[in-house]
Enzyme design. Structure first.
Site, PDB file in Angstrom:
ATOM      1  N   SER A   1       0.836  -1.184   0.000  1.00 64.26           N
ATOM      2  CA  SER A   1       0.000   0.000   0.000  1.00 64.26           C
ATOM      3  C   SER A   1       0.884   1.252   0.000  1.00 64.26           C
ATOM      4  O   SER A   1       1.698   1.427  -0.903  1.00 64.26           O
ATOM      5  CB  SER A   1      -0.958  -0.045   1.191  1.00 64.26           C
ATOM      6  OG  SER A   1      -1.990   0.891   1.043  1.00 64.26           O
TER       7      SER A   1
ATOM      8  N   ASP B   1      -9.794  -3.587  -6.292  1.00 67.43           N
ATOM      9  CA  ASP B   1      -9.056  -2.511  -5.635  1.00 67.43           C
ATOM     10  C   ASP B   1      -8.880  -1.399  -6.669  1.00 67.43           C
ATOM     11  O   ASP B   1      -8.388  -1.659  -7.776  1.00 67.43           O
ATOM     12  CB  ASP B   1      -7.691  -3.039  -5.176  1.00 67.43           C
ATOM     13  CG  ASP B   1      -6.818  -2.001  -4.475  1.00 67.43           C
ATOM     14  OD1 ASP B   1      -7.128  -0.796  -4.535  1.00 67.43           O
ATOM     15  OD2 ASP B   1      -5.810  -2.402  -3.877  1.00 67.43           O
TER      16      ASP B   1
ATOM     17  N   HIS C   1      -7.997  -4.779  -1.418  1.00 67.42           N
ATOM     18  CA  HIS C   1      -6.881  -4.092  -0.778  1.00 67.42           C
ATOM     19  C   HIS C   1      -6.746  -4.577   0.668  1.00 67.42           C
ATOM     20  O   HIS C   1      -7.735  -4.809   1.353  1.00 67.42           O
ATOM     21  CB  HIS C   1      -7.153  -2.583  -0.797  1.00 67.42           C
ATOM     22  CG  HIS C   1      -5.943  -1.750  -0.518  1.00 67.42           C
ATOM     23  ND1 HIS C   1      -5.031  -1.417  -1.502  1.00 67.42           N
ATOM     24  CD2 HIS C   1      -5.474  -1.193   0.624  1.00 67.42           C
ATOM     25  CE1 HIS C   1      -4.070  -0.678  -0.973  1.00 67.42           C
ATOM     26  NE2 HIS C   1      -4.308  -0.534   0.321  1.00 67.42           N
TER      27      HIS C   1
END
Length: 329
Positions: free
Chosen positions: A166, A260, A290
């Site tokens: 991320s 995502d 995610h």
């Protein structure tokens, strides 16, 4: 039956697109860290997020030891955690940057993930605890990420693999780009559902703008909260996809989740590296969302994806990038 219908409505187009085990994970995350928490004060967000991470922590595998230290810069000291496998000589070292939208996370939030990477590869792992927004705006997190890389390069002779998930994937990519000509540049990088500053009119941004656990609105919130006044989006240390030169990068694996909004960033980054003559692989993990790393203990698809990621890191650290398959084979 009425409850089932309500769930179907609330979950929308993802109701049947995601496995029941993944929905159980999503519901558990939202019970700890509900979507509306992003409107709460930052201190409250961090406290709730840290409690959620502690609830999902699965402990460290047997044989993994960890010690905390500091990387001292002229301005401040950056906490790091060093993982090693007992009775095993490491042949590479992983520099890991944690997720959390540049606002959340620390050495504890991703501790078990780092320990499992260490156990799965046999490599040493250095986890970096960069400064967080909004107290510290860009480029503070990047500066810390770069400083930890440079410290590892100066203190270890082992080949370096950059890895992040991320927001940490954003940092890993930015560090790889900034250090590509460094005498001790990384031998590879593994980016796990990274936000790279891609085109928000792209495929996944449109199709998955309201995906579970990360929406387009969330992405925009985190981008705003870490931006210094007058932030230039074309700054590659802020948005790696905005760089003009993708040559000279180490072999790169980008792993994204199908559901995502950020998935298109992985595809675009792979294409830029390939067009510049480099080696890159992009793998979109089907029917995942995610943050799926945290689901690896209860969701078979997430466990399989994490096992592939560990194999990717191991192969890059061993210089075997040519063996990586885009399908994880």
């Amino acid at each position: 039956m009425a409850g089932d219908a309500a769930d179907q409505t609330r979950r929308g187009k993802y109701a049947d697109r995601l496995d029941p085990e993944l929905w159980a994970y999503i519901d558990k995350v939202n019970s700890w860290y509900p979507p509306e928490i992003v409107a709460a004060p930052i201190a409250e967000q961090r406290a709730v997020y840290n409690r959620m991470c502690a609830a999902f922590h699965h402990g460290r595998p047997a044989g993994v030891s960890a010690g905390d230290g500091l990387v001292v810069t002229q301005a401040h000291a950056i906490p790091v955690r060093h993982y090693r496998m007992a009775n095993r000589i490491a042949t590479a070292i992983v520099v890991y940057y944690h997720g959390g939208g540049f606002v959340l996370g620390d050495l504890n939030s991703h501790d078990d993930i780092c320990a499992e990477i260490c156990a799965g590869t046999g490599f040493e792992v250095i986890s970096a605890d960069n400064r967080l927004a909004p107290e510290h705006l860009h480029p503070a997190a990047f500066d810390d990420a770069l400083a930890v890389f440079e410290w590892v390069a100066a203190t270890s002779a082992l080949p370096i693999v950059l890895c992040g998930e991320s927001a940490g994937g954003t940092l890993a990519a930015a560090v790889a780009q900034a250090t590509r000509h460094h005498e001790r540049h990384a031998v590879g990088q593994v980016l796990i559902y990274p936000g790279l500053g891609g085109d928000e009119s792209g495929r996944s941004y449109i199709e998955h703008a309201e995906a579970p656990l990360l929406t387009l609105a969330d992405i925009e919130f985190y981008r705003r909260v870490r931006s210094a006044p007058g932030q230039v989006l074309d700054d590659p240390t802020f948005s790696p996809l905005r760089d003009r030169d993708f040559s000279g990068l180490p072999p790169t694996v980008i792993v994204t989740a199908e559901c995502d909004p950020l998935s298109s960033d992985g595809e675009a980054y792979r294409n830029r590296i390939l067009a510049a003559g480099g080696q890159a692989w992009w793998r979109e993990e089907k029917r995942l969302v995610h943050s799926f790393l945290r689901a690896r203990m209860t969701v078979p698809r997430a466990a399989e994806a994490f096992a592939r990621i560990i194999s990717d890191i191991a192969r890059l650290g061993a210089g075997d990038g040519a063996l990586i398959s885009p399908h994880g084979g």
